[in-house]
Structure formats: structure tokens, C-alpha cells
Design a protein around this motif. Sequence first.
Motif, PDB file in Angstrom:
ATOM      1  N   VAL A 104       0.818  -1.163   0.048  1.00 42.47           N
ATOM      2  CA  VAL A 104      -0.138  -0.242  -0.099  1.00 42.47           C
ATOM      3  C   VAL A 104       0.856   1.204  -0.142  1.00 42.47           C
ATOM      4  CG1 VAL A 104      -0.219   0.128   2.567  1.00 42.47           C
ATOM      5  CG2 VAL A 104      -1.937   1.283   1.013  1.00 42.47           C
ATOM      6  N   GLU A 105       0.429   2.282  -0.832  1.00 44.88           N
ATOM      7  CA  GLU A 105       1.430   3.398  -1.051  1.00 44.88           C
ATOM      8  C   GLU A 105       0.769   4.522  -1.467  1.00 44.88           C
ATOM      9  OE1 GLU A 105       4.896   3.127  -3.370  1.00 44.88           O
ATOM     10  OE2 GLU A 105       5.666   1.322  -2.378  1.00 44.88           O
ATOM     11  N   PRO A 106       1.235   5.648  -0.819  1.00 45.84           N
ATOM     12  CA  PRO A 106       0.537   7.006  -1.429  1.00 45.84           C
ATOM     13  C   PRO A 106       0.322   7.231  -2.854  1.00 45.84           C
ATOM     14  CG  PRO A 106       2.165   7.604   0.187  1.00 45.84           C
ATOM     15  CD  PRO A 106       2.450   6.169  -0.471  1.00 45.84           C
ATOM     16  N   TRP A 107      -0.699   7.810  -3.172  1.00 45.74           N
ATOM     17  CA  TRP A 107      -1.080   7.995  -4.595  1.00 45.74           C
ATOM     18  C   TRP A 107      -1.504   9.435  -4.852  1.00 45.74           C
ATOM     19  CZ3 TRP A 107       0.232   5.114  -8.649  1.00 45.74           C
ATOM     20  CH2 TRP A 107      -0.546   5.185  -9.921  1.00 45.74           C
ATOM     21  N   PRO A 108      -1.362  10.256  -5.950  1.00 41.71           N
ATOM     22  CA  PRO A 108      -1.637  11.500  -5.922  1.00 41.71           C
ATOM     23  C   PRO A 108      -3.101  12.169  -5.454  1.00 41.71           C
ATOM     24  CG  PRO A 108      -0.555  10.707  -7.781  1.00 41.71           C
ATOM     25  CD  PRO A 108      -0.740   9.578  -7.053  1.00 41.71           C
ATOM     26  N   GLY A 109      -3.302  12.956  -4.995  1.00 42.90           N
ATOM     27  CA  GLY A 109      -4.735  13.550  -4.517  1.00 42.90           C
ATOM     28  C   GLY A 109      -4.917  12.845  -3.078  1.00 42.90           C
ATOM     29  N   ASP A 110      -4.153  12.475  -2.305  1.00 39.74           N
ATOM     30  CA  ASP A 110      -4.133  12.230  -1.146  1.00 39.74           C
ATOM     31  C   ASP A 110      -4.796  10.640  -0.914  1.00 39.74           C
ATOM     32  OD1 ASP A 110      -3.583  12.154   1.509  1.00 39.74           O
ATOM     33  OD2 ASP A 110      -5.285  12.951   2.259  1.00 39.74           O
ATOM     34  N   SER A 111      -4.707  10.127  -2.349  1.00 37.53           N
ATOM     35  CA  SER A 111      -5.391   8.597  -2.213  1.00 37.53           C
ATOM     36  C   SER A 111      -4.247   7.681  -1.989  1.00 37.53           C
ATOM     37  CB  SER A 111      -5.812   8.547  -3.535  1.00 37.53           C
ATOM     38  OG  SER A 111      -7.067   9.393  -3.852  1.00 37.53           O
ATOM     39  N   GLY A 158       2.382   9.767  -9.757  1.00 35.13           N
ATOM     40  CA  GLY A 158       1.420   8.514 -10.147  1.00 35.13           C
ATOM     41  C   GLY A 158       1.701   7.708 -11.310  1.00 35.13           C
ATOM     42  N   SER A 159       2.751   7.378 -11.321  1.00 36.19           N
ATOM     43  CA  SER A 159       3.324   6.212 -12.158  1.00 36.19           C
ATOM     44  C   SER A 159       3.787   5.104 -11.427  1.00 36.19           C
ATOM     45  CB  SER A 159       4.530   6.656 -12.784  1.00 36.19           C
ATOM     46  OG  SER A 159       4.109   7.762 -13.786  1.00 36.19           O
ATOM     47  N   VAL A 160       3.932   4.098 -11.895  1.00 32.84           N
ATOM     48  CA  VAL A 160       4.323   2.775 -11.280  1.00 32.84           C
ATOM     49  C   VAL A 160       5.617   2.348 -11.767  1.00 32.84           C
ATOM     50  CG1 VAL A 160       3.568   0.185 -10.565  1.00 32.84           C
ATOM     51  CG2 VAL A 160       1.919   2.058 -10.808  1.00 32.84           C
ATOM     52  N   LEU A 161       6.518   2.223 -10.765  1.00 33.80           N
ATOM     53  CA  LEU A 161       7.841   1.583 -11.076  1.00 33.80           C
ATOM     54  C   LEU A 161       7.601   0.049 -11.007  1.00 33.80           C
ATOM     55  CD1 LEU A 161      10.928   1.566 -11.268  1.00 33.80           C
ATOM     56  CD2 LEU A 161      11.092   1.711  -8.840  1.00 33.80           C
ATOM     57  N   HIS A 175      10.776  -0.786 -15.676  1.00 34.04           N
ATOM     58  CA  HIS A 175       9.785   0.002 -16.550  1.00 34.04           C
ATOM     59  C   HIS A 175       9.126   1.174 -15.784  1.00 34.04           C
ATOM     60  CE1 HIS A 175       8.194  -3.007 -19.811  1.00 34.04           C
ATOM     61  NE2 HIS A 175       9.548  -2.694 -20.050  1.00 34.04           N
ATOM     62  N   LEU A 176       8.708   2.335 -16.097  1.00 36.48           N
ATOM     63  CA  LEU A 176       7.568   3.056 -15.513  1.00 36.48           C
ATOM     64  C   LEU A 176       6.344   2.715 -16.604  1.00 36.48           C
ATOM     65  CD1 LEU A 176       9.391   6.991 -15.036  1.00 36.48           C
ATOM     66  CD2 LEU A 176       8.352   5.204 -13.334  1.00 36.48           C
ATOM     67  N   ARG A 177       5.143   2.617 -15.741  1.00 33.60           N
ATOM     68  CA  ARG A 177       3.995   2.355 -16.403  1.00 33.60           C
ATOM     69  C   ARG A 177       3.207   3.542 -15.936  1.00 33.60           C
ATOM     70  NH1 ARG A 177       4.948  -2.299 -19.502  1.00 33.60           N
ATOM     71  NH2 ARG A 177       2.753  -2.369 -19.815  1.00 33.60           N
ATOM     72  N   ASP A 178       2.300   4.111 -16.713  1.00 35.84           N
ATOM     73  CA  ASP A 178       1.371   5.272 -16.162  1.00 35.84           C
ATOM     74  C   ASP A 178       0.170   4.633 -15.339  1.00 35.84           C
ATOM     75  OD1 ASP A 178      -0.733   3.995 -17.975  1.00 35.84           O
ATOM     76  OD2 ASP A 178      -0.163   5.556 -19.667  1.00 35.84           O
ATOM     77  N   GLY A 181      -1.453   1.545 -16.322  1.00 33.49           N
ATOM     78  CA  GLY A 181      -0.861   0.209 -16.638  1.00 33.49           C
ATOM     79  C   GLY A 181       0.053   0.308 -17.829  1.00 33.49           C
ATOM     80  N   ASP A 182      -0.140   1.482 -18.770  1.00 31.50           N
ATOM     81  CA  ASP A 182       0.544   1.172 -19.841  1.00 31.50           C
ATOM     82  C   ASP A 182       1.862   1.696 -19.794  1.00 31.50           C
ATOM     83  OD1 ASP A 182      -1.874   0.378 -21.245  1.00 31.50           O
ATOM     84  OD2 ASP A 182      -2.645   2.547 -21.554  1.00 31.50           O
ATOM     85  N   LEU A 183       2.865   1.143 -20.677  1.00 32.83           N
ATOM     86  CA  LEU A 183       4.363   1.457 -20.705  1.00 32.83           C
ATOM     87  C   LEU A 183       4.283   3.136 -20.857  1.00 32.83           C
ATOM     88  CD1 LEU A 183       7.253   0.653 -20.599  1.00 32.83           C
ATOM     89  CD2 LEU A 183       7.140   0.321 -23.355  1.00 32.83           C
ATOM     90  N   ALA A 184       4.995   3.846 -20.015  1.00 28.56           N
ATOM     91  CA  ALA A 184       5.502   5.128 -20.153  1.00 28.56           C
ATOM     92  C   ALA A 184       6.772   5.352 -20.505  1.00 28.56           C
ATOM     93  CB  ALA A 184       5.241   5.887 -18.872  1.00 28.56           C
ATOM     94  N   ALA A 185       7.734   4.371 -20.135  1.00 29.24           N
ATOM     95  CA  ALA A 185       9.111   4.640 -20.245  1.00 29.24           C
ATOM     96  C   ALA A 185       9.908   3.338 -19.783  1.00 29.24           C
ATOM     97  CB  ALA A 185       9.817   5.828 -19.721  1.00 29.24           C
ATOM     98  N   SER A 186      10.953   2.873 -20.697  1.00 27.71           N
ATOM     99  CA  SER A 186      11.850   1.805 -20.291  1.00 27.71           C
ATOM    100  C   SER A 186      12.907   2.625 -19.377  1.00 27.71           C
ATOM    101  CB  SER A 186      12.054   0.989 -21.589  1.00 27.71           C
ATOM    102  OG  SER A 186      13.090  -0.070 -21.087  1.00 27.71           O
ATOM    103  N   LEU A 187      13.294   2.078 -18.425  1.00 25.64           N
ATOM    104  CA  LEU A 187      14.537   2.372 -17.672  1.00 25.64           C
ATOM    105  C   LEU A 187      15.655   1.457 -18.102  1.00 25.64           C
ATOM    106  CD1 LEU A 187      13.079   3.949 -14.653  1.00 25.64           C
ATOM    107  CD2 LEU A 187      13.073   4.824 -16.850  1.00 25.64           C
TER     108      LEU A 187
END
Length: 389
Positions: A104-111, A158-161, A175-178, A181-187
Motif C-alpha cells: 500500500v502506497e501514497p497515490w496523488p490526491g491524498d489517495s 502517479g506512475s508505477v515503477l 519500466h515506468l507504467r502510467d 498500466g501502460d508503458l510510459a518509459a523503459s529504464l
Amino acid sequence: MPAPRVEIRDSAGIRIVENPRPAEGSRLAWRIGPEPLVSIGVLEGEEAYMLYGALDATRLSDGRIVVANLGTNQLRVFDASGTHLENWAAEGEGPGEFTSLSRVEPWPGDSIAAWWTRTAGISVFDSDGNYGRTFRLGGNDEDPKWLALRPQAATKAGSVLATWRWRDADTIVVHLRDGEGDLAASLGTHPGPDLHWADLGNGRYRTWEKIFGRRLVHAPWGDLVAIGVTERYEVKAFRDDGALARIVRRQHDLRPPGPADVEAHIELVVSYVPLGLSPQEKERYQEDLRRELGAVPVVEHLPALDSMMVDALDHLWVREFESPADVRPGILWTVFDPEGRVLGFVETPEELNIYEIGGDYILGHSADELEVESVQLWPLDRRPAAEPG
């Protein structure tokens, strides 16, 4: 004490920060309280306070603490003093339900974002516990290659490592997924674990990681993502477009593992015994395991670092590697400022597995000699110590 001399240079648009090792025995003036401010967890009592598999926790902006309790697949919510308020979600396979809750982790908007391991599903809840939506990291839930893509951490944006490692590969793709859940960038592709295939006979093999072998460590770091390999004291920080932005190094003297290190490592592994074994089965299991581990190769040098995490003020905390043969009263971390300059050592309680470091607190997990779990909030004072007199 004067600050350590740090060398910073640019190379082809990449900032390189070379740091000395802080002085032996030195500590930052930051102080961690002598005991936790809040401790949640009991041996006997109300069911809400009996934790089992409390794998993660986070603190909301109003001080509430949300615990991911795997044993019941619930998000248990407590107020700032540790009093149970309510449970969010439940066990199941419906919207906002979990089957193997792990983070469980913080998400933008205090979610908050919470996820489970089997299908890498990520569910988002608002600060009142209202279920919003669930997304997965792309692909087909039945495709094992997609199921190998695992969420690791949520970023402030609000991305997912996420990491992808196929079966027994010795490399890991990051990866960074948006937020869909889609690919935002490959690291990039990075070294994975050092592997050894043990021949058990009759065509059977078991895969072991080499003793003291490398591991990949990673954490969101401000608007960057920090990635390191434990075999060297170097952290690479990538932008959200996948470009390398910064390399942070710290002086470290490599040490070859000695017989005491190897023996202590093997005994530590052997100490974890499956539940339900009779005394005779336990003894046989441990003997077989010692024999197998005795044939696993040992790498040339002990790891340079153990793990890393980033606090709410974007300081990078790198946990120093400690051989199981060594005895140290606490856990030692090297802390770097948001630009990668070394600040010094900080020591945290030995028994505390840290989940989150805020501006003025440390949130983590502990278990006593009876294996009673507790989630604890410890005070952290970053102010310099007052001068005597």
C-alpha cells in the motif's frame, strides 16, 4: 565536523556525484526517539489489532495509518494514536477486493494505491476508503510473460515503477507504467541475481542465488528513479523519459567474504524452516539444505550496499550491507541529499523493518520473540542537536 568533500561534474549531460565515505563511527545529528510513538499489534485482544502478514503500511496526511494485512487481505485503518477506525476492502476477487495483498502506497490526491501479487492488479482508494478503480500493468492476465511484470513502487506523479524478469533470467528490465498500466518509459535492462544451477540428480535441478551475489535495488527519487546493483556503490537516476540523468557514487572498500561470513549466511538461510515439520523432518530438511548450500559458489566480494529507499523530503537512504557474521546494535544507513551529496550516517533500530520515512517519523514493522507483529511509528528529529551550555 566539516562536511565531507564531494566532487560533482557533468559528462555528456549526465551529472556525476562522487562522494567520500563518512568518517567511521560518525552520525548525523538527526535523532530517532528511544521508543515508538505508536505501536499497533497485540498477541491477544480485538481482532483488528492482531496482525498477520502486515507486509506494508503508509501514513495519510491527517496522521491515519493504513496497514496492508495479508492474513485477512484487508487495508486496516488506524488513527494517529493507533486506535482502529475501520477496514477498507476485503478478501475476494471483486472490485476493490484482494487475494494476496502485498503493498500500500501514497497515490496523488491524498489517495492510496494497493496491489496484490498474483496478477499485479493495482487498486486505487480515496482518503475515505472509497474504491475508485483497478488497473493492471498491461497484457493478458493469463499470459505468464505479463504476469512476470511486477509493480514495485508508486511515484509522486502517479506512475508505477515495475520490473520484468522472465523465469530464471539473470537480467531485469525496469519500466515506468502510467496510471492506466501502460508503458510510459523503459529504464533499461539491468543485472539481475547471480544464479547457480544445482544438480539434484535424476534430471532434477534447483536454482540458487550465489552466496552474497548481486541484487537489483530501486526506488522513486523525487522526479527521478534510482537504480543500483548491490555489488558496487553506485546509484543511477533516470528521468521519466528513460534518460540517465545522474550517477551517484560513494567510496567503498570491497572485502572478500571469509569462512565465518559464509557459515553465518548458510545458518541464516537454514534457520527458515517450513511450518508443520516434525522435529525429525526439520533436522533432515536442515541437513539437506546445508549440504546443498555448501556447494553453491561464493562471489568474490561482499555486497557494497544492501538496499535503498527515499524519504518524504527526497533524501536517498542507502542501507549499508552487514554480514550475518557481524554484530551491530542498529541498522546503518548513508543518507544523501536530493542532489546526491552525502550527508552522513544514520542508525535505525535493529528490530524495525522500515516501510516509510516521513519528514518527522519512521513507519515500520517489528516482530517480538513470540512472532507477534506490530506496525510502529517512531519519531525522527532532523534538527541539529543543541549546543551544550
